[in-house]
Design an enzyme around this catalytic site. Structure first.
Site, PDB file in Angstrom:
ATOM      1  N   ARG A   1      -6.830  -0.621  15.900  1.00  0.00           N
ATOM      2  CA  ARG A   1      -6.760   0.224  14.704  1.00  0.00           C
ATOM      3  C   ARG A   1      -8.030   1.044  14.463  1.00  0.00           C
ATOM      4  NH1 ARG A   1      -3.654  -2.910  10.053  1.00  0.00           N
ATOM      5  NH2 ARG A   1      -1.852  -3.671  11.200  1.00  0.00           N
TER       6      ARG A   1
ATOM      7  N   ASP B   1      -1.458   2.165  -4.488  1.00  0.00           N
ATOM      8  CA  ASP B   1      -1.837   1.430  -3.278  1.00  0.00           C
ATOM      9  C   ASP B   1      -3.284   1.800  -2.979  1.00  0.00           C
ATOM     10  OD1 ASP B   1       0.019   0.059  -0.832  1.00  0.00           O
ATOM     11  OD2 ASP B   1      -1.961   0.755  -0.218  1.00  0.00           O
TER      12      ASP B   1
HETATM   13  C1  LIG Z   1       2.837  -5.469   3.396  1.00  0.00           C
HETATM   14  S1  LIG Z   1       2.610  -4.115   2.309  1.00  0.00           S
HETATM   15  C2  LIG Z   1       3.689  -4.556   0.991  1.00  0.00           C
HETATM   16  C3  LIG Z   1       4.505  -3.356   0.523  1.00  0.00           C
HETATM   17  C4  LIG Z   1       5.509  -3.664  -0.573  1.00  0.00           C
HETATM   18  N1  LIG Z   1       4.879  -4.194  -1.759  1.00  0.00           N
HETATM   19  C5  LIG Z   1       6.579  -4.612  -0.100  1.00  0.00           C
HETATM   20  O1  LIG Z   1       6.576  -5.780  -0.466  1.00  0.00           O
HETATM   21  O2  LIG Z   1       7.448  -4.178   0.683  1.00  0.00           O
HETATM   22  C6  LIG Z   1       0.989  -4.478   1.614  1.00  0.00           C
HETATM   23  C7  LIG Z   1       0.348  -3.277   0.930  1.00  0.00           C
HETATM   24  O3  LIG Z   1      -0.779  -3.739   0.168  1.00  0.00           O
HETATM   25  C8  LIG Z   1      -1.758  -2.731   0.189  1.00  0.00           C
HETATM   26  N2  LIG Z   1      -3.068  -3.320  -0.174  1.00  0.00           N
HETATM   27  C9  LIG Z   1      -3.860  -4.130   0.574  1.00  0.00           C
HETATM   28  N3  LIG Z   1      -4.984  -4.444  -0.086  1.00  0.00           N
HETATM   29  C10 LIG Z   1      -4.909  -3.813  -1.287  1.00  0.00           C
HETATM   30  C11 LIG Z   1      -5.784  -3.741  -2.413  1.00  0.00           C
HETATM   31  N4  LIG Z   1      -6.961  -4.362  -2.446  1.00  0.00           N
HETATM   32  N5  LIG Z   1      -5.382  -2.988  -3.478  1.00  0.00           N
HETATM   33  C12 LIG Z   1      -4.191  -2.343  -3.466  1.00  0.00           C
HETATM   34  N6  LIG Z   1      -3.339  -2.372  -2.432  1.00  0.00           N
HETATM   35  C13 LIG Z   1      -3.684  -3.102  -1.347  1.00  0.00           C
HETATM   36  C14 LIG Z   1      -1.697  -2.194   1.604  1.00  0.00           C
HETATM   37  O4  LIG Z   1      -2.263  -0.914   1.712  1.00  0.00           O
HETATM   38  C15 LIG Z   1      -0.192  -2.229   1.885  1.00  0.00           C
HETATM   39  O5  LIG Z   1       0.404  -0.974   1.673  1.00  0.00           O
END
Ligand SMILES: C[S@@+](CC[C@H](N)C(=O)[O-])C[C@H]1O[C@@H](n2cnc3c(N)ncnc32)[C@H](O)[C@@H]1O
Length: 283
Positions: free
Chosen positions: A49, A153
């Site tokens: 990445r 996000d």
């Molecule tokens: C696996 S996805 C989940 C997406 C959606 N909520 C679902 O359940 O289908 C996790 C998301 O969390 C976001 N994320 C990770 N760390 C974060 C943070 N500190 N604050 C906000 N978002 C975060 C990532 O960018 C990613 O888009």
């Protein structure tokens, strides 16, 4: 001096060397910035990445890149920190993922008798989740549903995709009836793609937000519902606790917190009580 390679790290046949010290530094930085705990054994993921960032910034090694990132300041540093975070998030999502949550929400919406509802969908990724919330609201209450969704996000690249609202026509989780009702089909150069109808998109505001931020007051009035699904799995227990305390602070008493299928916050019973399958009520 020969750098010690982290187990599973890139070797001599790869373009860059990711040493054990580089990997440890990446883990420390992403934890400090985003609260994400990267496990041991994720060296190959980090390599694949981040190596593009080395190429794009002209750095010759991970050590140089990480040192440069640490020292850089101003707009260029802000932009690269954002790229660093964007590269290390995991964004898997789908329309109507964990569908039982949307059935529960639809029922709550009908029972509210037309009172306005404010939903915060954080960790909204590429938008499938907030659009699923908006579809649920319109299907339960009609096109004039008094529902507002704040979708946020930490990752600005996925938020751009979410804002655009364009998906492959065969996107997972969308029944044909929903496709017809809520999406426009692309033609010509856009064939094979669908776009969210503007009347659905207008229910949602997209905004970058890092759950590690101190400025939760910028979120405005307390929410009635929070969706925070499949992100806390990347946080350690103290970080989860801090985020849950903050969520408690921005949810109305009696408001609902929807979490992911493998997330369990029964330890926070001073803040939330389990109300249904992975749905918590704010005390
Ligand atoms: C696996 S996805 C989940 C997406 C959606 N909520 C679902 O359940 O289908 C996790 C998301 O969390 C976001 N994320 C990770 N760390 C974060 C943070 N500190 N604050 C906000 N978002 C975060 C990532 O960018 C990613 O888009």
């Amino acid at each position: 001096m020969t750098a010690t390679l982290a187990p599973g790290a890139a070797g001599a046949d790869q373009e860059f060397t990711l040493s054990a010290a580089d990997f440890a530094r990446v883990r420390q930085l992403i934890y400090q910035r985003a609260g994400i705990s990267l496990h041991e054994g994720k060296q190959a993921m980090v390599y694949s990445r981040l190596s593009r960032r080395l190429r794009e910034t002209g750095q010759r090694s991970f050590t140089d890149y990480l040192g440069w990132l640490d020292r850089a300041s101003g707009a260029q540093a802000d932009a690269e920190w954002q790229e660093f975070v964007n590269c290390l998030t995991t964004n898997l999502t789908a329309f109507f993922r964990e569908e039982h949550h949307f059935h529960a929400l639809a029922q709550d919406l009908r029972e509210r008798g037309g009172r306005p509802l404010r939903i915060w969908c954080n960790a909204a990724s590429t938008g499938e989740e907030p659009y699923s919330l908006a579809m649920t609201a319109v299907e339960a209450l009609g096109a004039a549903a008094p529902v507002r969704v704040l979708a946020s996000d930490i990752d600005t690249r996925v938020l751009d995709i979410a804002r655009r609202g364009v998906y492959p026509a065969e996107a997972r989780g969308l029944a044909p009836e929903r496709l017809r009702r809520h999406f426009l089909r692309g033609t010509g150069a856009n064939a094979g793609h669908i776009r969210v109808r503007p009347e659905l998109a207008r229910l949602i505001e997209f905004r970058p937000f890092n759950l590690m931020n101190a400025s939760w007051s910028a979120l405005g009035e307390p929410f009635d519902v929070i969706f925070c699904r499949n992100v806390m799995i990347y946080f350690d227990a103290p970080t989860q606790r801090r985020v849950l305390e903050r969520m408690h602070g921005v949810l109305q008493p009696g408001g609902l917190l929807y979490v992911g299928h493998s997330e369990n916050f029964t330890d926070a019973r001073d803040l939330f009580r389990l109300r249904g399958k992975t749905v918590y009520e704010r005390l």
